[in-house]
Design an enzyme around this catalytic site. Sequence first.
Site, PDB file in Angstrom:
ATOM      1  CE  LYS A 154      99.987 -24.590  15.722  1.00 30.58           C
ATOM      2  NZ  LYS A 154     100.183 -25.311  14.463  1.00 30.58           N
ATOM      3  CB  SER A 199     103.563 -31.268  18.881  1.00 34.61           C
ATOM      4  OG  SER A 199     103.008 -32.359  18.227  1.00 34.61           O
ATOM      5  CG  PHE A 200     104.199 -26.493  17.541  1.00 29.97           C
ATOM      6  CD1 PHE A 200     105.417 -25.849  17.628  1.00 29.97           C
ATOM      7  CD2 PHE A 200     104.048 -27.494  16.615  1.00 29.97           C
ATOM      8  CE1 PHE A 200     106.467 -26.189  16.790  1.00 29.97           C
ATOM      9  CE2 PHE A 200     105.090 -27.841  15.778  1.00 29.97           C
ATOM     10  CZ  PHE A 200     106.307 -27.192  15.852  1.00 29.97           C
ATOM     11  N   GLY A 201     101.130 -26.648  21.153  1.00 26.98           N
ATOM     12  CA  GLY A 201     100.313 -25.923  22.105  1.00 26.98           C
ATOM     13  C   GLY A 201      98.850 -26.270  21.900  1.00 26.98           C
ATOM     14  CD  GLN A 202      95.160 -23.889  25.333  1.00 26.75           C
ATOM     15  OE1 GLN A 202      95.928 -23.630  26.238  1.00 26.75           O
ATOM     16  NE2 GLN A 202      93.873 -24.021  25.502  1.00 26.75           N
ATOM     17  CB  VAL A 203      93.835 -25.084  18.365  1.00 24.49           C
ATOM     18  CG1 VAL A 203      93.089 -24.208  17.370  1.00 24.49           C
ATOM     19  CG2 VAL A 203      95.204 -25.465  17.807  1.00 24.49           C
ATOM     20  CB  ILE A 224      88.587 -26.360  18.799  1.00 24.64           C
ATOM     21  CG1 ILE A 224      89.653 -25.335  18.355  1.00 24.64           C
ATOM     22  CG2 ILE A 224      87.245 -25.714  19.060  1.00 24.64           C
ATOM     23  CD1 ILE A 224      89.313 -24.629  17.059  1.00 24.64           C
ATOM     24  CG  ASP A 274     103.512 -33.432  10.400  1.00 21.98           C
ATOM     25  OD1 ASP A 274     103.513 -34.674  10.278  1.00 21.98           O
ATOM     26  OD2 ASP A 274     103.225 -32.853  11.459  1.00 21.98           O
ATOM     27  NE  ARG A 310      95.505 -29.434  25.565  1.00 30.60           N
ATOM     28  CZ  ARG A 310      96.095 -28.547  26.360  1.00 30.60           C
ATOM     29  NH1 ARG A 310      97.399 -28.552  26.506  1.00 30.60           N
ATOM     30  NH2 ARG A 310      95.388 -27.650  27.017  1.00 30.60           N
TER      31      ARG A 310
HETATM   32  N1  LIG Z   1      91.550 -23.539  11.829  1.00 28.70           N
HETATM   33  C1  LIG Z   1      91.112 -24.509  12.618  1.00 28.70           C
HETATM   34  N2  LIG Z   1      89.796 -24.728  12.737  1.00 28.70           N
HETATM   35  C2  LIG Z   1      89.326 -25.700  13.561  1.00 28.70           C
HETATM   36  N3  LIG Z   1      90.112 -26.516  14.286  1.00 28.70           N
HETATM   37  C3  LIG Z   1      91.435 -26.352  14.205  1.00 28.70           C
HETATM   38  C4  LIG Z   1      92.011 -25.335  13.373  1.00 28.70           C
HETATM   39  N4  LIG Z   1      93.354 -25.405  13.489  1.00 28.70           N
HETATM   40  C5  LIG Z   1      93.612 -26.410  14.338  1.00 28.70           C
HETATM   41  N5  LIG Z   1      92.468 -26.981  14.786  1.00 28.70           N
HETATM   42  C6  LIG Z   1      92.366 -28.107  15.728  1.00 28.70           C
HETATM   43  O1  LIG Z   1      93.480 -28.102  16.594  1.00 28.70           O
HETATM   44  C7  LIG Z   1      94.253 -29.316  16.447  1.00 28.70           C
HETATM   45  C8  LIG Z   1      95.736 -29.009  16.601  1.00 28.70           C
HETATM   46  O2  LIG Z   1      96.126 -28.040  15.624  1.00 28.70           O
HETATM   47  P1  LIG Z   1      97.529 -28.068  14.900  1.00 28.70           P
HETATM   48  O3  LIG Z   1      97.661 -29.363  14.149  1.00 28.70           O
HETATM   49  O4  LIG Z   1      97.694 -26.820  14.110  1.00 28.70           O
HETATM   50  O5  LIG Z   1      98.509 -28.067  16.149  1.00 28.70           O
HETATM   51  P2  LIG Z   1      99.969 -28.599  16.266  1.00 28.70           P
HETATM   52  O6  LIG Z   1     100.416 -28.288  17.652  1.00 28.70           O
HETATM   53  O7  LIG Z   1     100.808 -28.029  15.187  1.00 28.70           O
HETATM   54  O8  LIG Z   1      99.763 -30.167  16.037  1.00 28.70           O
HETATM   55  P3  LIG Z   1     100.809 -31.321  15.634  1.00 28.70           P
HETATM   56  O9  LIG Z   1     100.971 -32.153  16.870  1.00 28.70           O
HETATM   57  O10 LIG Z   1     100.126 -32.099  14.532  1.00 28.70           O
HETATM   58  O11 LIG Z   1     102.070 -30.686  15.185  1.00 28.70           O
HETATM   59  C9  LIG Z   1      93.860 -29.843  15.072  1.00 28.70           C
HETATM   60  O12 LIG Z   1      93.990 -31.242  15.000  1.00 28.70           O
HETATM   61  C10 LIG Z   1      92.396 -29.403  14.960  1.00 28.70           C
HETATM   62  O13 LIG Z   1      91.546 -30.334  15.612  1.00 28.70           O
END
Ligand SMILES: Nc1ncnc2c1ncn2[C@@H]1O[C@H](COP(=O)(O)OP(=O)(O)OP(=O)(O)O)[C@@H](O)[C@H]1O
Length: 513
Positions: free
Chosen positions: A60, A43-47, A39, A156, A41
Site C-alpha cells: 500500500k 483514499s490513501f493511495g494505491q495498492v 490490485i 471504518d 486503490r
Molecule cells: N492485503 C491485501 N491483499 C489484496 N488486496 C488488497 C490488500 N490490501 C488492500 N487490497 C486492495 O486494495 C484496496 C484498497 O486498500 P485499502 O482499503 O487498504 O486502501 P485505503 O486507501 O485505505 O482505502 P479506503 O478508501 O477504504 O480508506 C482494497 O479494497 C483491496 O481491493
Amino acid sequence: MNINFSKDGITGLPKSSKEEDENDFSSIDFSDLVMDVEIGRGSFGQVQKASYFGTDVAVKQLSSLVLIDPDYFKFMLREIKILKGMRHPNIVQYIGACSHEGRYMIVTEYIKGGDLHQFIKARGVSNIPWTLRMKLAFDIASAFSYLHSKKVIFRDLKAKNILVDEIGDGLYRAKVIDFGFARIFDGAKDNNNLTICGSENTMSPEVIVGSSYNDSCDVYSYGVLLLELICGSRVVKTQLKRTPMNAFDMNLEKAEFLAPESCPRAFMDLAKWCCSYNPKDRPTFKIVVEGLKVLTNQPLKDLPIKGKSKPYIDPDEDSFIDPNDDSNNNENNNENDNEKNSDNGNNKNKNKNGSGGDISGSSVIIKADEEESFNSVVYKEDAVAQPLPNIDYGGQNKRQNNIFNPSFFTPPPNSKSMMDLKQQSSAAVDDDEEDDDRPSELLTSLTISEIRYANPKSFASTVSTPNLNYATILDQDPPKPLSQSASATILGGIPTQPKKKPNNKNKKKKKKL
Ligand SMILES: Nc1ncnc2c1ncn2[C@@H]1O[C@H](COP(=O)(O)OP(=O)(O)OP(=O)(O)O)[C@@H](O)[C@H]1O
C-alpha cells in the site's frame, strides 16, 4: 518493546514510540520487492501486488500528499503502529514498511480473494448459503473481538474493508484490512471529541451526529454489514437508507420485513441487536462471537428461520408492501437482480490481473455513483460532543431495544451468561498513550476520498473550498459547516414524533463528495 499487563492478563498493543514506528519504514528494503500489478486503490493511495522473496505481498503506497499534509503520515504511522501488533487469522498480517523516492509503503500479506462487497455482488446475496454468510460474520466478529480487547477501535468497518480469502474448495476466510482510521482507544479519556470518520453507509448514528462514541460504533457498523449479508448491499443502501429525519437510526422494522424468509431467526435478531440506536444496548463482539459460535455449530436445518414477514407500511413511502406479493419478495428475485443489474461493464475496481476484483470468474462492476457512498470520510469536530438525540416513535420507542438480551443464543454448557460477558467486556481500559486524534485544518475540511492521487484537480478544488465536510452529505441545503451550529442544525431537524412522509418531489439533490 513493552507489553502492557493488566489484571485481566496481557492486553493492549505492544507499545512503540513515534520514532520506532517511523523506523519501520526501513524494515523492508524496497529493492527486495518485485512490484507487480495494481490490485486496488483507496483514499490513501494505491495498492500493488508484489513479490517479496518469492512470497506474494500487497504494497500500500501512500500518495505523495503526505508531503502536503503531515496528517496523512500520522494516519499511516498509526496504521503501522496498530497493524504490527496484530496477530489474528482474520486480520491481514503486517510484514513491514519501506520508503522509496519519497513514497511511503506498508507491506502486508497478499489476500487473493476480492472484498466482501464484490463477493456479495458477484454472486447475488441469495446465492450465498446461510452457513457461509454466518461463517464470514463469525470471522469478522472474531477479528473485532480481538481488536477491541486490544483497545483498538477500527472506525471504518464496511464490506470493502473485508477481504474474502478462498482457502479451499468452497471454503472461505474473511480478513480485515485497512487500519487507516483505526486508533487506540482509552475509554475513560477519549470518548469525547473523537474525529468523525468512517463511511457513509455504515457509520453509527452517534458518530454521524458528532456525539461522543466508543468501540460500540464498530458494533453498529457490523450490524449494517450483517444486514448487507442478509438482504444485500443494494437493499441496505437504498431501502434502508438512514437520514437526518430519524437521527440516522436504522429502520429495523423495515429490515425485518425485507429480510428473506429463510434467514435464520437468530442471525436476523443479531443484526438488529447490533444496530441498536443506543450504543449501550448493543452487544459486545465477545457476545457476538459466542452467539455465532453456537449458531454456526448447529446444522442449518435445526435453526428456526425468520419466516414470512408481517405486512409492513413504510412511513417514508406511505405505501403498503404486501410480503405475500411475489414481486416484493426480495429473496426470490430482486436481490439477485438488484445486485447483478448494477453491473454496467465499467469495472473500476477490477484488478488488472483478474484476481481480487473477480472471484467468480464473471466481471464485478461497481457503478461510479454506487461507489460514492462507500468512501471513507473524515471530519474534525471542534465543538463539544453533542448528545445522541432521543427519538420518540410514538409509543414504539422501545423498537430498537426490545431485542436486548435476546434468548436466541443458547450459550454452550459451562459458558458464562450473555450478561456476564457483557459486563466483563466493559472492563477497565488500559492507559495506552495516544496522540491527539484530531487531524489538521487542511485534512479535516476534506473528505479523504477526494484526496486521491489520481485526481489532483479535484484535490486542488477541494483544498480551496473551506468547510466542505460531512454536513454536505446530509441533504442540507445550502450545505452548512458541521461546526457547533451546524450540528445543531442537523439535530434540530430531528422530529420527536413518528417519521413523516418526505415530499419526494421537492427532494434536494444530494451533493456528492
Ligand atoms: N492485503 C491485501 N491483499 C489484496 N488486496 C488488497 C490488500 N490490501 C488492500 N487490497 C486492495 O486494495 C484496496 C484498497 O486498500 P485499502 O482499503 O487498504 O486502501 P485505503 O486507501 O485505505 O482505502 P479506503 O478508501 O477504504 O480508506 C482494497 O479494497 C483491496 O481491493
